[in-house]
Write an enzyme that holds these catalytic residues in place. Structure first.
Site, short mmCIF file in Angstrom:
data_model
loop_
_atom_site.label_atom_id
_atom_site.label_comp_id
_atom_site.label_asym_id
_atom_site.label_seq_id
_atom_site.Cartn_x
_atom_site.Cartn_y
_atom_site.Cartn_z
CG LEU A 145 -1.86 -1.17 1.42
CD1 LEU A 145 -2.63 -1.01 2.73
CD2 LEU A 145 -2.83 -1.29 0.26
CG ASP A 146 0.12 4.44 -2.72
OD1 ASP A 146 0.97 3.73 -3.28
OD2 ASP A 146 -0.85 4.95 -3.31
NE ARG A 147 5.93 7.75 5.15
CZ ARG A 147 7.20 8.04 5.35
NH1 ARG A 147 7.99 8.24 4.32
NH2 ARG A 147 7.70 8.10 6.56
NE ARG A 243 -3.03 8.63 -4.17
CZ ARG A 243 -1.74 8.84 -3.86
NH1 ARG A 243 -0.94 7.82 -3.63
NH2 ARG A 243 -1.26 10.07 -3.83
#
Length: 317
Positions: A145-147, A243
């Site tokens: 997952l993205d930060r 996103r």
């Protein structure tokens, strides 16, 4: 002569691939040269590149102690304290709830010990769930997952589970669901089917006819006209897929600094203190997987689900 016995995590792979992992500090040319010179035997038979090693096989290495120690993969991981929110665990897998702002992997030396994977390794080491002396395998995560995206991440605790899950993820067979709040009104379900490529310098993706395919299904849950609460089901799993897709739809994720609307983000930052994307990987559903059949149909939910609903009610009231 040096003798080792193949462990379960080292098994079921080509001999040359095993040696490349075992002797991480040896050039491939050196490994292949020693195989050609008959310096390795498997169960007292000359080893070939494409031989497979299996659990319990005896490998004899007719090399010097000096070369062995020089070529050997060094296990430099030092387990520390861990901060890990575990949703589910068995002998094969561990499912963790990643926090917002936490890296999945270390991006630099400064991140050592301060990321989900290192926390997982520390936990598994301290609970004696895997052998740190193994030179060819460490538990790993199969999705990332993205930060600033929170939620469920799957870890594999042994090499067989890792191979199985990596294949299943690559084939897009594990159902992964996200919840998000977006700018704008969404009343109907829709999908985004497109192709994208990544600009590595900007760490963003863009539409590209020569890029990789993305497919995401979006389910409308609630809207007040200004903002909408939706569920996203990933079919493919590309960088920034959700996103980017929502920005293309004209309804970007609230707080998203890369793909969001600056004025909307400034408004929710000033009003609610939100400065990053509101995106939660909240549910995972397993299909029937050969080798992990017991997981078929099992559904796992993020412990952060209730917090997401409360945030939705706060913003959309």
């Amino acid at each position: 002569m040096i003798e080792i016995i193949i462990s379960k995590n080292q098994a079921n792979q080509r001999f040359d691939r095993f040696l490349r992992k075992y002797f991480e500090n040896a050039p491939l040319s050196v490994i292949l040269k020693n195989i050609r010179k008959k310096n390795f035997k498997i169960n007292n038979k000359r080893a070939k590149n494409n031989d497979f090693v299996y659990e319990g096989d005896v490998v004899k290495m007719y090399i010097s102690d000096e070369n062995y120690n020089e070529w050997l993969t060094k296990t430099d991981f030092k387990p520390g304290d861990f901060n890990l929110d575990i949703v589910y665990e068995d002998d094969n897998i561990i499912i963790m709830d990643k926090d917002y702002g936490e890296l999945t992997h270390a991006a630099s030396k400064d991140d050592y010990g301060n990321n989900l994977v290192d926390n997982m390794l520390s936990y598994l080491y301290k609970t004696k769930s895997f052998d740190m002396s193994d030179k060819t395998f460490k538990p790993a995560v199969v999705n990332r997952l993205d930060r600033n995206t929170a939620g469920l991440v799957i870890g594999a605790k042994n090499s067989e589970a890792l191979r199985i899950l990596n294949k299943t993820i690559k084939e897009n067979k594990i159902d992964k669901y996200y919840l998000t709040l977006v700018s704008g009104e969404i009343r109907n379900d829709f999908k985004i089917d497109s192709t994208i490529s990544k600009n590595k310098n900007k760490n963003k993706v863009k539409k590209s006819n020569e890029g990789k395919n993305i497919l995401t299904y979006f389910k409308a849950l609630e809207t007040n006209g200004d903002y909408s609460f939706i569920e996203c089901k990933l079919i493919t799993g590309r960088t920034h897929q959700i996103r980017y897709s929502l920005r293309e739809n004209g309804t970007p994720v609230l707080g998203d600094r890369k793909y969001g609307f600056k004025q909307v983000n400034a408004k929710i930052r000033d009003k609610f203190g939100i400065n990053n994307q509101i995106l939660l990987s909240y549910k995972i559903v397993f299909p029937e997987i050969k080798g992990l059949e017991y997981l078929a149909g099992k559904e796992f939910l993020s412990k952060k689900y209730d917090d997401m609903v409360k945030l939705k009610e706060k913003i959309m009231k």
